[in-house]
Design a protein around this motif. Structure first.
Motif, PDB file in Angstrom:
ATOM      1  N   LEU A 237       0.753  -1.505  -0.032  1.00 25.91           N
ATOM      2  CA  LEU A 237      -0.020   0.057  -0.018  1.00 25.91           C
ATOM      3  C   LEU A 237       0.817   1.105  -0.095  1.00 25.91           C
ATOM      4  O   LEU A 237       1.965   1.288   0.446  1.00 25.91           O
ATOM      5  N   GLY A 238       0.259   2.285  -0.569  1.00 28.16           N
ATOM      6  CA  GLY A 238       1.059   3.598  -0.499  1.00 28.16           C
ATOM      7  C   GLY A 238       0.711   4.330   0.600  1.00 28.16           C
ATOM      8  O   GLY A 238      -0.091   4.076   1.510  1.00 28.16           O
ATOM      9  N   LYS A 239       1.341   5.530   0.687  1.00 29.02           N
ATOM     10  CA  LYS A 239       1.318   6.381   2.038  1.00 29.02           C
ATOM     11  C   LYS A 239      -0.109   6.856   2.302  1.00 29.02           C
ATOM     12  O   LYS A 239      -0.495   6.766   3.389  1.00 29.02           O
ATOM     13  N   ASP A 240      -0.675   7.139   1.222  1.00 27.09           N
ATOM     14  CA  ASP A 240      -2.226   7.733   1.155  1.00 27.09           C
ATOM     15  C   ASP A 240      -3.009   6.812   2.164  1.00 27.09           C
ATOM     16  O   ASP A 240      -3.905   7.028   2.884  1.00 27.09           O
ATOM     17  N   SER A 241      -3.125   5.522   1.370  1.00 28.12           N
ATOM     18  CA  SER A 241      -3.838   4.330   1.927  1.00 28.12           C
ATOM     19  C   SER A 241      -3.528   4.126   3.391  1.00 28.12           C
ATOM     20  O   SER A 241      -4.590   3.606   4.315  1.00 28.12           O
ATOM     21  N   LEU A 242      -2.446   4.184   3.776  1.00 27.92           N
ATOM     22  CA  LEU A 242      -1.916   3.687   5.057  1.00 27.92           C
ATOM     23  C   LEU A 242      -2.094   4.663   6.103  1.00 27.92           C
ATOM     24  O   LEU A 242      -2.737   4.361   7.063  1.00 27.92           O
ATOM     25  N   LYS A 243      -2.166   5.898   5.497  1.00 25.42           N
ATOM     26  CA  LYS A 243      -2.902   7.220   6.411  1.00 25.42           C
ATOM     27  C   LYS A 243      -4.209   7.216   6.602  1.00 25.42           C
ATOM     28  O   LYS A 243      -4.740   7.248   7.928  1.00 25.42           O
ATOM     29  N   LYS A 244      -4.978   6.755   5.597  1.00 26.98           N
ATOM     30  CA  LYS A 244      -6.514   6.445   5.795  1.00 26.98           C
ATOM     31  C   LYS A 244      -6.605   5.197   6.820  1.00 26.98           C
ATOM     32  O   LYS A 244      -7.721   5.443   7.756  1.00 26.98           O
TER      33      LYS A 244
END
Length: 267
Positions: A237-244
């Motif tokens: 997963l990318g950073k945006d998804s991990l942030k979500k």
């Protein structure tokens, strides 16, 4: 399959015994001397139509030249245009020696007789044109998809995409072994038709999915409250998804969930 090195030695030994140069043998047989050189080095096999001419030029019979009784009988069938059809296994043995059009003709005959299977097809796939291989692969049913793995490197992206459209949740496991050869858009399409809760299969395919599809999987998991199931794909997963995911777990006060994802959040 014929031992190319054995055939190479047989041609070279017979030629030198006759005190004949490669160029002289080439002239008699009607090929370039480079072709003879390649035969004698085991780099290639003579076309099947030249076998009788080579044997005659070297005062040998075909069995002596090939050094294998089984292959000799198969080749004689081809040379003599026998009415008896070759089996798929026999055709695999002589495929490297047949001209592409002749091989295609014989494969079609086997296919029409209903005795061609994908396992056998892999044996002569390197010698068939891509268009014909695509045509055969496009006709397979879902029960045969798992047998396509060995053939996949020879298939076009369009054909692989067509195959992916036949996949459903019941045979998704068959797609995992094909995934390295599949275009991302094909795999993305398969995932879009799957149950968002089917995380076992999604995890298996995750390394081959696009970032956009992985992001959508995360969004669906968050909507359904199944974020803890995403640990299997977290490393993709990318950073945006991990942030979500982080925000969802914090809002849910899910300490266990945070612990599961801790190693990914710190990256």
């Amino acid at each position: 399959m014929l031992d190319m090195n054995k055939v190479a030695r047989n041609i070279k030994n017979a030629r030198t015994k006759k005190n004949m140069t490669q160029l002289e043998l080439a002239d008699i047989v009607g090929v370039s001397y480079q072709a003879v050189s390649n035969w004698e080095r085991g780099n290639s096999m003579p076309d099947i139509g030249k076998i009788s001419d080579i044997a005659k030029a070297l005062d040998m019979d075909v069995a002596e030249l090939l050094g294998d009784d089984k292959e000799t009988s198969i080749i004689k069938k081809v040379i003599e245009n026998s009415e008896e059809s070759l089996t798929a296994e026999e055709l695999t043995e002589v495929a490297p020696m047949l001209q592409p059009m002749e091989l295609k003709k014989k494969v079609k005959k086997i296919s029409e007789e209903g005795t061609l299977n994908l396992h056998a097809l892999v044996g002569f796939a390197p010698f068939l044109d891509d268009e014909y291989l695509d045509e055969i692969a496009a006709r397979i049913d879902t029960a045969q998809i798992k047998d396509l793995v060995a053939l996949a490197p020879f298939l076009s992206s369009d054909t692989l995409i067509g195959i992916s459209k036949k996949i459903n949740s019941s045979n998704i496991n068959d797609l995992v072994s094909l995934a390295p050869f599949m275009p991302k858009e094909a795999l993305d399409d398969v995932i879009s038709r799957m149950d968002a809760d089917d995380f076992d299969n999604i995890t298996s395919l995750a390394p081959f999915l696009s970032k956009e599809t992985l992001d959508r999987i995360v969004d669906k998991a968050i909507d359904k409250g199944n974020v803890s199931e995403l640990t299997g794909i977290a490393c993709f997963l990318g950073k945006d998804s991990l942030k979500k995911i982080t925000e969802f777990l914090l809002k849910s006060d899910d300490a266990k969930g945070m612990a599961k994802f801790a190693m990914f959040f710190s990256e």
